[in-house]
Design an enzyme around this catalytic site. Sequence first.
Site, PDB file in Angstrom:
ATOM      1  CG  HIS A 124    -100.249 -25.149 -37.690  1.00  0.00           C
ATOM      2  ND1 HIS A 124     -99.365 -25.156 -36.624  1.00  0.00           N
ATOM      3  CD2 HIS A 124    -100.855 -23.941 -37.644  1.00  0.00           C
ATOM      4  CE1 HIS A 124     -99.448 -24.007 -35.984  1.00  0.00           C
ATOM      5  NE2 HIS A 124    -100.354 -23.250 -36.576  1.00  0.00           N
ATOM      6  CG  ASP A 154     -96.810 -27.320 -35.856  1.00  0.00           C
ATOM      7  OD1 ASP A 154     -97.167 -27.429 -37.038  1.00  0.00           O
ATOM      8  OD2 ASP A 154     -97.200 -26.404 -35.105  1.00  0.00           O
ATOM      9  CB  SER A 236     -98.595 -20.428 -35.975  1.00  0.00           C
ATOM     10  OG  SER A 236     -99.443 -20.923 -34.985  1.00  0.00           O
TER      11      SER A 236
END
Length: 392
Positions: A124, A154, A236
Amino acid sequence: MLKKGAKLVAAAMAFGVLASVAFQGSNYMLDRSVGKESGGKTETAKVNLADPVSSRDESGVGQGLDVSDIAANVMPSLVSITNIGVQEMQNLFGQTMAYESQSSGTGIIIGQTDTELLIVTNNHVVNSAQVLSVGFADETACEAKVKGTDRDRDLAVIAVKMEDISKETREKIRVIELGSSSELQVGEQVIAIGNALGYGQSVTTGIVSALNRQVTVDDSTNTLIQTDAAINPGNSGGALLNRKGQLVGINSAKYSDTSVEGMGYAIPVDDVVGIIEGLMNRTIREEKVPEEKQGFLGITGQDVTLEVSEAYDMPRGIYITSVEEGSAAEKAGLKKGNIIAKFDGASVSSMGELKEQLSYYKEGEEVTFAVWAVENGQYEERTVNVVLGKRN
């Protein structure tokens, strides 16, 4: 949307695979493992996990460095990622408008060859990217390209050309040392490093709150490490480290629970070693095949968006609405109702993305598709090899 009662929300970043990128096999180094020429064959890079015995004392308790020492040692292995992409939104009149968007994340240097520096991050973080910029610890920056993505886990691997990195920067960066997530214990101290909120690399500490947490987001369920170390948007793709300063998890703010304080999640390294290796061992195709020589699949399809997936309990991907008679797709056994999830090992989510990737492949090339098909009333994933046909 979460199923099983825990409501997790994705961080406010929308990114994706660089549409012009397609892939084929290559060989890379991860940690201390280097692809070597031997007898005319190139050895495939493998993930070298640290020996769990050597990282613990006789009592089984991790022997580690001071947190400041760990941060200083690991910072050269981390990068900040800036994603400039295009986001579509509807205006008040129902018209779809495209807007340029910018977001940030973190990456971890996991490999290097003579030509490329390899960086792992979250899918993402790079979703919908038009331009990716990587910032190193010495505050220099270079453009990066997506090598491959895995939407369900992911994960993504991006690459920077070594020729674009100055000699001074090369001397200051290094490949991270990998630990073993399977050796973690509940209550063990961990350190999270990432580009929180895009302000630059920051360090937080905490403990392993739980192991093997089943967490569902965007209709994908993953087994994760739960920690109370702060993991915020921008973290992230950053590193979760053990007391030895070794990478044991890849942080993902996508799984953060906004309704509960002190609950962050990381992807266990041991669970995704094979996926990372597969994404690393690819080559970016930068030149399209002339249109008259491009490979042809022979399907029509409908995008299975997140909303459609949740409404009809279907896997994400491309729903095949028809298969052309005599086409490469029909010969390979693809059928109406199948859902294409991956093309040549990389996640695909739209017909536009699939067509763009196909433009880098020529007639007669064999490519592998990951396809969901209904078996006994349930979707099951299977692999289909397709020899691309001639474009009409």
